[in-house]
Design a protein around this motif. Structure first.
Motif, PDB file in Angstrom:
ATOM      1  N   PHE A  70       0.846  -1.200   0.000  1.00  0.00           N
ATOM      2  CA  PHE A  70       0.000   0.000   0.000  1.00  0.00           C
ATOM      3  C   PHE A  70       0.876   1.243   0.000  1.00  0.00           C
ATOM      4  N   ARG A  71       1.841   1.283   0.937  1.00  0.00           N
ATOM      5  CA  ARG A  71       2.848   2.335   0.940  1.00  0.00           C
ATOM      6  C   ARG A  71       4.147   1.694   1.410  1.00  0.00           C
ATOM      7  N   SER A  72       5.274   2.345   1.171  1.00  0.00           N
ATOM      8  CA  SER A  72       6.557   1.670   1.331  1.00  0.00           C
ATOM      9  C   SER A  72       7.072   1.617   2.770  1.00  0.00           C
ATOM     10  N   ARG A  73       6.673   2.550   3.641  1.00  0.00           N
ATOM     11  CA  ARG A  73       7.201   2.556   5.014  1.00  0.00           C
ATOM     12  C   ARG A  73       6.773   1.293   5.753  1.00  0.00           C
ATOM     13  N   GLY A  74       7.660   0.826   6.658  1.00  0.00           N
ATOM     14  CA  GLY A  74       7.459  -0.462   7.308  1.00  0.00           C
ATOM     15  C   GLY A  74       6.149  -0.610   8.054  1.00  0.00           C
ATOM     16  N   GLY A  75       5.695   0.480   8.641  1.00  0.00           N
ATOM     17  CA  GLY A  75       4.466   0.410   9.422  1.00  0.00           C
ATOM     18  C   GLY A  75       3.220   0.143   8.601  1.00  0.00           C
ATOM     19  N   TYR A  76       3.363   0.225   7.293  1.00  0.00           N
ATOM     20  CA  TYR A  76       2.219  -0.065   6.406  1.00  0.00           C
ATOM     21  C   TYR A  76       2.183  -1.528   5.956  1.00  0.00           C
ATOM     22  N   ARG A  77       3.084  -2.369   6.536  1.00  0.00           N
ATOM     23  CA  ARG A  77       3.285  -3.696   5.945  1.00  0.00           C
ATOM     24  C   ARG A  77       2.088  -4.628   6.052  1.00  0.00           C
ATOM     25  N   PHE A  78       1.107  -4.273   6.883  1.00  0.00           N
ATOM     26  CA  PHE A  78      -0.050  -5.161   6.998  1.00  0.00           C
ATOM     27  C   PHE A  78      -1.204  -4.776   6.068  1.00  0.00           C
ATOM     28  N   SER A  79      -0.942  -3.832   5.166  1.00  0.00           N
ATOM     29  CA  SER A  79      -1.967  -3.498   4.174  1.00  0.00           C
ATOM     30  C   SER A  79      -1.396  -3.612   2.772  1.00  0.00           C
ATOM     31  N   VAL A  80      -2.262  -3.939   1.852  1.00  0.00           N
ATOM     32  CA  VAL A  80      -1.874  -4.056   0.443  1.00  0.00           C
ATOM     33  C   VAL A  80      -2.882  -3.300  -0.408  1.00  0.00           C
ATOM     34  N   GLU A  81      -2.441  -2.977  -1.624  1.00  0.00           N
ATOM     35  CA  GLU A  81      -3.322  -2.336  -2.600  1.00  0.00           C
ATOM     36  C   GLU A  81      -3.529  -3.324  -3.739  1.00  0.00           C
ATOM     37  N   ASN A  82      -4.766  -3.485  -4.154  1.00  0.00           N
ATOM     38  CA  ASN A  82      -5.033  -4.467  -5.198  1.00  0.00           C
ATOM     39  C   ASN A  82      -5.188  -3.814  -6.572  1.00  0.00           C
ATOM     40  N   SER A  83      -4.913  -4.616  -7.582  1.00  0.00           N
ATOM     41  CA  SER A  83      -5.209  -4.253  -8.972  1.00  0.00           C
ATOM     42  C   SER A  83      -5.906  -5.435  -9.622  1.00  0.00           C
ATOM     43  N   VAL A  84      -6.805  -5.148 -10.550  1.00  0.00           N
ATOM     44  CA  VAL A  84      -7.452  -6.224 -11.315  1.00  0.00           C
ATOM     45  C   VAL A  84      -7.808  -5.682 -12.699  1.00  0.00           C
ATOM     46  N   TYR A  85      -7.445  -6.441 -13.705  1.00  0.00           N
ATOM     47  CA  TYR A  85      -7.704  -6.035 -15.095  1.00  0.00           C
ATOM     48  C   TYR A  85      -8.185  -7.238 -15.896  1.00  0.00           C
ATOM     49  N   VAL A  86      -9.300  -7.065 -16.569  1.00  0.00           N
ATOM     50  CA  VAL A  86      -9.867  -8.130 -17.410  1.00  0.00           C
ATOM     51  C   VAL A  86      -9.733  -7.690 -18.869  1.00  0.00           C
ATOM     52  N   GLU A  87      -9.387  -8.632 -19.707  1.00  0.00           N
ATOM     53  CA  GLU A  87      -9.180  -8.319 -21.126  1.00  0.00           C
ATOM     54  C   GLU A  87     -10.419  -7.650 -21.727  1.00  0.00           C
ATOM     55  N   GLN A  88     -10.184  -6.637 -22.531  1.00  0.00           N
ATOM     56  CA  GLN A  88     -11.293  -5.976 -23.214  1.00  0.00           C
ATOM     57  C   GLN A  88     -12.099  -7.033 -23.994  1.00  0.00           C
ATOM     58  N   GLY A 111      -2.164 -12.939   6.106  1.00  0.00           N
ATOM     59  CA  GLY A 111      -2.231 -12.233   7.381  1.00  0.00           C
ATOM     60  C   GLY A 111      -2.357 -10.729   7.273  1.00  0.00           C
ATOM     61  N   TYR A 112      -2.748 -10.228   6.096  1.00  0.00           N
ATOM     62  CA  TYR A 112      -2.917  -8.777   5.980  1.00  0.00           C
ATOM     63  C   TYR A 112      -4.148  -8.313   6.753  1.00  0.00           C
ATOM     64  N   ARG A 113      -4.096  -7.060   7.168  1.00  0.00           N
ATOM     65  CA  ARG A 113      -5.200  -6.478   7.942  1.00  0.00           C
ATOM     66  C   ARG A 113      -6.238  -5.866   7.021  1.00  0.00           C
ATOM     67  N   SER A 114      -5.798  -5.322   5.895  1.00  0.00           N
ATOM     68  CA  SER A 114      -6.773  -4.724   4.991  1.00  0.00           C
ATOM     69  C   SER A 114      -6.225  -4.651   3.571  1.00  0.00           C
ATOM     70  N   ILE A 115      -7.176  -4.529   2.649  1.00  0.00           N
ATOM     71  CA  ILE A 115      -6.848  -4.287   1.238  1.00  0.00           C
ATOM     72  C   ILE A 115      -7.424  -2.918   0.877  1.00  0.00           C
ATOM     73  N   VAL A 116      -6.613  -2.126   0.190  1.00  0.00           N
ATOM     74  CA  VAL A 116      -7.038  -0.802  -0.258  1.00  0.00           C
ATOM     75  C   VAL A 116      -7.094  -0.801  -1.782  1.00  0.00           C
ATOM     76  N   ALA A 117      -8.125  -0.159  -2.308  1.00  0.00           N
ATOM     77  CA  ALA A 117      -8.238   0.009  -3.758  1.00  0.00           C
ATOM     78  C   ALA A 117      -8.387   1.496  -4.055  1.00  0.00           C
ATOM     79  N   GLY A 118      -7.551   1.999  -4.913  1.00  0.00           N
ATOM     80  CA  GLY A 118      -7.683   3.375  -5.379  1.00  0.00           C
ATOM     81  C   GLY A 118      -8.310   3.344  -6.764  1.00  0.00           C
ATOM     82  N   VAL A 119      -9.515   3.894  -6.872  1.00  0.00           N
ATOM     83  CA  VAL A 119     -10.285   3.745  -8.117  1.00  0.00           C
ATOM     84  C   VAL A 119     -10.740   5.115  -8.607  1.00  0.00           C
TER      85      VAL A 119
END
Ligand SMILES: CC(C)(COP(=O)(O)OP(=O)(O)OC[C@H]1O[C@@H](n2cnc3c(N)ncnc32)[C@H](O)[C@@H]1OP(=O)(O)O)[C@@H](O)C(=O)NCCC(=O)NCCS
Length: 175
Positions: A70-88, A111-119
């Motif tokens: 999600f962000r690079s600093r160590g304290g953010y390590r329990f969150s991730v940001e997802n991407s998803v793309y389906v073929e046109q 073991g992640y705490r949350s997933i973030v999506a920026g849309v």
């Protein structure tokens, strides 16, 4: 259709799916097509804790997903940001939902705490997909994006994951 971890051999297909949207859509704010070299560098930064997946049908990659820091600093390590793309041309067939359900399961097991999506707020299909799977809107940034000569708002959506999804080594988030 199967969903499996991506391999290096999938990168051209992943890039072809993605670059269509770079050139035609506000679902990514990237404006120049991703080169193969850039895609390989991106893939190299992913790994067991940040999986890249593909949806494959009859041996053809028709969509992909990823979990990135999600962000690079160590304290953010329990969150991730997802991407998803389906073929046109293959939208509306459940491929995006299947990729997302798989990513959520992987994030929970890791073991992640949350997933973030920026849309991009104009991307109603993507926002609906995330909300359908339990993501809730936590922020709306006004006109932080600019593409195709248009100012664009960005919604951040977040899915909290159940606790207790530690990986078998019990080292969730430490790598
Ligand atoms: C967003 C995207 C991944 C959805 O994938 P998809 O395979 O077309 O979606 P699915 O068929 O799995 O549909 C899943 C849910 O998404 C939503 N959805 C999909 N297409 C939609 C549309 N055109 N309008 C509104 N909602 C839509 C619905 O909630 C749907 O749930 P339901 O079928 O139970 O009603 C796909 O449209 C895509 O690749 N878009 C371009 C890239 C993109 O925007 N990626 C997201 C970046 S974060």
């Amino acid at each position: 259709m199967i969903i499996r971890p991506a391999t290096h051999a999938d990168l051209p297909a992943i890039n072809a799916i993605y670059n269509h949207y770079v050139l035609t859509s506000t679902c990514t704010y990237q404006e120049e097509p991703e080169t193969q070299g850039e895609r390989e560098a991106w893939f190299a930064t992913h790994g067991e804790r940040h999986p890249v997946t593909v949806a494959e049908h009859d041996g053809v990659v028709i969509g992909w997903g990823s979990l990135s820091p999600f962000r690079s600093r160590g304290g953010y390590r329990f969150s991730v940001e997802n991407s998803v793309y389906v073929e046109q041309g293959r939208h509306g067939q459940g491929i995006g939902k299947a990729l997302m359900i798989d990513l959520i399961a992987r994030a929970t097991a890791l073991g992640y705490r949350s997933i973030v999506a920026g849309v991009s707020a104009d991307q109603t299909a993507s926002i609906s997909l995330h909300e359908r799977l339990g993501f809730t809107r936590v922020a709306l940034f006004q006109e932080v994006g600019y593409k195709f000569a248009t100012w664009l708002d960005v919604a951040f959506l977040q899915l909290m994951l159940p606790p207790g999804g530690l990986d078998t080594a019990g080292q969730s988030g430490n790598t």
